[in-house]
Scaffold this active site. Structure first.
Site, PDB file in Angstrom:
ATOM      1  N   HIS A  59     -11.137   6.799   5.449  1.00 38.23           N
ATOM      2  CA  HIS A  59     -11.876   6.035   4.391  1.00 38.23           C
ATOM      3  C   HIS A  59     -11.394   4.864   4.364  1.00 38.23           C
ATOM      4  O   HIS A  59     -10.173   4.726   3.452  1.00 38.23           O
ATOM      5  CB  HIS A  59     -12.249   6.750   3.062  1.00 38.23           C
ATOM      6  CG  HIS A  59     -12.611   6.008   2.076  1.00 38.23           C
ATOM      7  ND1 HIS A  59     -13.738   5.617   2.027  1.00 38.23           N
ATOM      8  CD2 HIS A  59     -11.933   5.600   0.986  1.00 38.23           C
ATOM      9  CE1 HIS A  59     -13.955   5.058   0.892  1.00 38.23           C
ATOM     10  NE2 HIS A  59     -12.904   4.773   0.122  1.00 38.23           N
ATOM     11  N   ARG A  83     -23.549   3.819   2.220  1.00 39.53           N
ATOM     12  CA  ARG A  83     -23.602   2.457   2.388  1.00 39.53           C
ATOM     13  C   ARG A  83     -24.031   2.035   3.868  1.00 39.53           C
ATOM     14  O   ARG A  83     -25.133   1.004   3.846  1.00 39.53           O
ATOM     15  CB  ARG A  83     -22.321   1.554   2.145  1.00 39.53           C
ATOM     16  CG  ARG A  83     -21.537   1.822   0.613  1.00 39.53           C
ATOM     17  CD  ARG A  83     -20.214   1.451   0.528  1.00 39.53           C
ATOM     18  NE  ARG A  83     -19.744   1.255  -0.755  1.00 39.53           N
ATOM     19  CZ  ARG A  83     -18.426   1.420  -1.122  1.00 39.53           C
ATOM     20  NH1 ARG A  83     -17.581   1.916  -0.405  1.00 39.53           N
ATOM     21  NH2 ARG A  83     -18.301   1.474  -2.505  1.00 39.53           N
ATOM     22  N   ARG A  99       0.682  -1.234   0.075  1.00 42.28           N
ATOM     23  CA  ARG A  99      -0.217   0.155   0.018  1.00 42.28           C
ATOM     24  C   ARG A  99       0.698   1.056  -0.013  1.00 42.28           C
ATOM     25  O   ARG A  99       0.698   2.249  -0.556  1.00 42.28           O
ATOM     26  CB  ARG A  99      -0.935  -0.114   1.309  1.00 42.28           C
ATOM     27  CG  ARG A  99      -2.152   0.871   1.064  1.00 42.28           C
ATOM     28  CD  ARG A  99      -2.942   0.561   2.343  1.00 42.28           C
ATOM     29  NE  ARG A  99      -3.990   1.626   2.757  1.00 42.28           N
ATOM     30  CZ  ARG A  99      -4.036   2.295   3.686  1.00 42.28           C
ATOM     31  NH1 ARG A  99      -3.323   1.872   4.735  1.00 42.28           N
ATOM     32  NH2 ARG A  99      -4.901   3.258   3.981  1.00 42.28           N
ATOM     33  N   ASP A 113     -19.082   5.634   2.434  1.00 40.57           N
ATOM     34  CA  ASP A 113     -19.186   4.831   3.352  1.00 40.57           C
ATOM     35  C   ASP A 113     -20.470   5.033   4.063  1.00 40.57           C
ATOM     36  O   ASP A 113     -21.307   4.151   4.567  1.00 40.57           O
ATOM     37  CB  ASP A 113     -18.154   4.740   4.124  1.00 40.57           C
ATOM     38  CG  ASP A 113     -16.669   4.759   3.866  1.00 40.57           C
ATOM     39  OD1 ASP A 113     -15.811   4.212   4.148  1.00 40.57           O
ATOM     40  OD2 ASP A 113     -16.473   5.568   2.690  1.00 40.57           O
TER      41      ASP A 113
HETATM   42  P1  6V0 Z   1      -8.928   3.996 -13.256  1.00 34.05           P
HETATM   43  O1  6V0 Z   1     -10.132   3.220 -14.262  1.00 34.05           O
HETATM   44  O2  6V0 Z   1      -7.555   2.948 -13.136  1.00 34.05           O
HETATM   45  O3  6V0 Z   1      -8.800   5.319 -13.568  1.00 34.05           O
HETATM   46  C1  6V0 Z   1      -7.634   6.038 -13.151  1.00 34.05           C
HETATM   47  C2  6V0 Z   1      -7.338   7.010 -14.365  1.00 34.05           C
HETATM   48  O4  6V0 Z   1      -6.249   8.008 -14.204  1.00 34.05           O
HETATM   49  C3  6V0 Z   1      -7.172   6.364 -15.782  1.00 34.05           C
HETATM   50  O5  6V0 Z   1      -7.815   6.814 -16.839  1.00 34.05           O
HETATM   51  C4  6V0 Z   1      -5.768   6.822 -16.017  1.00 34.05           C
HETATM   52  O6  6V0 Z   1      -5.491   7.001 -17.401  1.00 34.05           O
HETATM   53  C5  6V0 Z   1      -5.508   8.188 -15.269  1.00 34.05           C
HETATM   54  N1  6V0 Z   1      -4.479   8.523 -14.868  1.00 34.05           N
HETATM   55  C6  6V0 Z   1      -3.401   8.061 -14.396  1.00 34.05           C
HETATM   56  N2  6V0 Z   1      -2.367   8.851 -14.572  1.00 34.05           N
HETATM   57  C7  6V0 Z   1      -2.746  10.141 -14.696  1.00 34.05           C
HETATM   58  C8  6V0 Z   1      -2.269  11.326 -14.987  1.00 34.05           C
HETATM   59  N3  6V0 Z   1      -0.926  11.456 -14.331  1.00 34.05           N
HETATM   60  N4  6V0 Z   1      -2.760  12.399 -15.316  1.00 34.05           N
HETATM   61  C9  6V0 Z   1      -4.183  12.091 -15.566  1.00 34.05           C
HETATM   62  N5  6V0 Z   1      -4.692  11.309 -15.395  1.00 34.05           N
HETATM   63  C10 6V0 Z   1      -4.020   9.884 -15.089  1.00 34.05           C
HETATM   64  O7  6V0 Z   1      -9.579   3.972 -11.701  1.00 34.05           O
HETATM   65  P2  6V0 Z   1     -10.748   4.045 -11.020  1.00 34.05           P
HETATM   66  O8  6V0 Z   1     -11.381   5.129 -11.731  1.00 34.05           O
HETATM   67  O9  6V0 Z   1     -11.578   2.834 -10.976  1.00 34.05           O
HETATM   68  O10 6V0 Z   1     -10.492   4.794  -9.594  1.00 34.05           O
HETATM   69  C11 6V0 Z   1      -9.811   5.948  -9.406  1.00 34.05           C
HETATM   70  C12 6V0 Z   1      -9.077   6.150  -7.900  1.00 34.05           C
HETATM   71  O11 6V0 Z   1     -10.612   6.490  -7.333  1.00 34.05           O
HETATM   72  C13 6V0 Z   1      -8.473   5.269  -7.548  1.00 34.05           C
HETATM   73  O12 6V0 Z   1      -7.659   5.526  -6.643  1.00 34.05           O
HETATM   74  C14 6V0 Z   1      -9.496   4.426  -6.633  1.00 34.05           C
HETATM   75  O13 6V0 Z   1      -8.893   3.880  -5.480  1.00 34.05           O
HETATM   76  C15 6V0 Z   1     -10.340   5.608  -6.184  1.00 34.05           C
HETATM   77  N6  6V0 Z   1     -11.687   5.522  -5.451  1.00 34.05           N
HETATM   78  C16 6V0 Z   1     -12.078   6.232  -4.441  1.00 34.05           C
HETATM   79  C17 6V0 Z   1     -13.347   6.152  -3.873  1.00 34.05           C
HETATM   80  C18 6V0 Z   1     -13.363   6.892  -2.720  1.00 34.05           C
HETATM   81  O14 6V0 Z   1     -14.546   6.698  -2.142  1.00 34.05           O
HETATM   82  N7  6V0 Z   1     -12.570   7.890  -2.249  1.00 34.05           N
HETATM   83  C19 6V0 Z   1     -14.036   5.073  -4.329  1.00 34.05           C
HETATM   84  C20 6V0 Z   1     -13.672   4.533  -5.385  1.00 34.05           C
HETATM   85  C21 6V0 Z   1     -12.618   4.644  -6.074  1.00 34.05           C
END
Ligand code: 6V0
Length: 332
Positions: A192, A168, A105, A165
């Site tokens: 979180h 949920r 992590r 959370d």
């Molecule tokens: P994903 O589908 O991998 O999307 C991440 C996006 O970030 C991709 O489209 C990448 O291309 C883009 N990215 C990566 N590097 C860069 C950069 N330097 N500049 C611009 N864009 C970039 O992941 P997903 O959308 O599923 O999740 C995104 C984040 O949200 C993760 O860190 C999850 O852990 C987090 N979440 C947080 C939640 C919360 O309650 N706070 C809940 C759900 C997910």
């Protein structure tokens, strides 16, 4: 001949009508769910999406633009360059590195820290007045990092925190008691993640404190049942991810609800990650964690003084300690 004949002597548009602009950074599952919820809820006049994958980004932008006939009129734009975000009222950061198999992590967090160094400073430069909402995980530590990198006052930095959370939690309590989730006032605070704190002592259903509600309904008060509901909340994200690969719809609605409170100055109270220094006996430590905060156009307007019993306050302090330890390990 012009298709459209203008009205002569028409009054110019009212200068008092505010134009809203929201930027979403990261066009992944979460970023796009947030973008589409914001659009369907008519929360902005201009939506910008930024990602570092140009083809995927353009594809997502076109796909949204093609819904124009079914949506309010909104300008939708995208770019890999941050100049496109200039003058945003709200910037929502969802970009994040994906965890590699076997990666710790802490290592993932280090990679996200490096990523934020390329995202937050340009966002702050192009929109010096914006409110920043951080969604990328681990959200509490990354919200702290965004605060440091932006140089913004802490009231303009918010982590989406336990807003999801808590939704949920309300869903599960409502399901357990067979009531409507919107009638359930319940809040999860703290980190979180695994050390989040369920505030049982302040839960009410339709204005009735839950413990007396359970007694009235002659439902045996079982601490274990309540603790199990909280455990289910903590496991929710893992369960959804193991089943569909990621979470998106609920976080989309959750962040859109924050966007509404901020952009429309709703002054609604949300459990979100804020600078917790000085609240609830957390003391002088600089950590962001979720507390019930009132949100409006200026960002965080205040933190509500909810009743917590001693056990809940202690758990909140432990949650703060958990986050602080990660920050110390990272050397930030
Ligand atoms: P994903 O589908 O991998 O999307 C991440 C996006 O970030 C991709 O489209 C990448 O291309 C883009 N990215 C990566 N590097 C860069 C950069 N330097 N500049 C611009 N864009 C970039 O992941 P997903 O959308 O599923 O999740 C995104 C984040 O949200 C993760 O860190 C999850 O852990 C987090 N979440 C947080 C939640 C919360 O309650 N706070 C809940 C759900 C997910």
């Amino acid at each position: 001949q012009a298709f459209f004949k203008p009205i002569s002597n028409a009054a110019p548009p009212s200068p008092t009508k505010r134009h809203n602009k929201i930027s979403v950074i990261g066009a992944g599952n979460v970023g796009m769910a947030i973008a589409q919820t914001i659009l369907t809820q008519d929360l902005t006049d201009e939506l910008v999406i930024v990602d570092n994958k140009p083809d995927k980004l353009r594809g997502e932008m076109l796909d949204l633009q093609h819904a124009a006939a079914f949506l309010p009129r909104v300008k939708i734009n995208s770019s890999v360059e941050y100049s496109v975000t200039a003058g945003s009222d709200l910037c929502i950061v969802t970009a994040g590195a994906r965890q590699n198999p076997g990666e710790s992590r802490l290592n993932l967090l280090q990679r996200n820290l490096d990523l934020f160094k390329t995202i937050i400073p340009p966002l702050a430069r192009y929109s010096p007045e914006t409110v920043l909402v951080i969604v990328s995980n681990p959200v509490d530590v990354l919200t702290y990092i965004a605060w440091k990198l932006s140089g913004f006052p802490s009231n303009r930095i918010i982590g989406s925190g336990t807003n999801l959370d808590s939704s949920r939690f309300r869903f599960l309590i409502a399901d357990h008691l067979q009531v409507n989730a919107q009638d359930v006032q319940a809040c999860i605070v703290g980190e979180h993640g695994d050390s989040s704190v369920a505030l049982w002592s302040s839960i009410s259903v339709g204005g009735v404190p839950i413990l007396s509600f359970l007694e009235n309904q002659q439902i045996a008060y079982e601490k274990e049942t309540l603790e199990n509901i909280h455990k289910t909340v903590i496991n929710s994200a893992y369960e959804v991810i193991s089943l569909k690969g990621y979470t998106s719809w609920a976080i989309g609605y959750s962040v859109a609800s924050l966007a509404r409170s901020i952009i429309r100055d709703q002054r609604k109270i949300h459990p979100v990650s804020v600078l917790a220094k000085g609240f609830y006996g957390i003391g002088d430590v600089e950590v962001f964690l979720s507390l019930p905060a009132q949100l409006g156009r200026g960002g965080v307007l205040g933190v509500t003084n909810v009743h917590m019993n001693e056990e809940e306050e202690q758990r909140l302090r432990d949650s703060a300690k958990t986050i602080m330890e990660v920050q110390t390990q990272l050397g930030i």
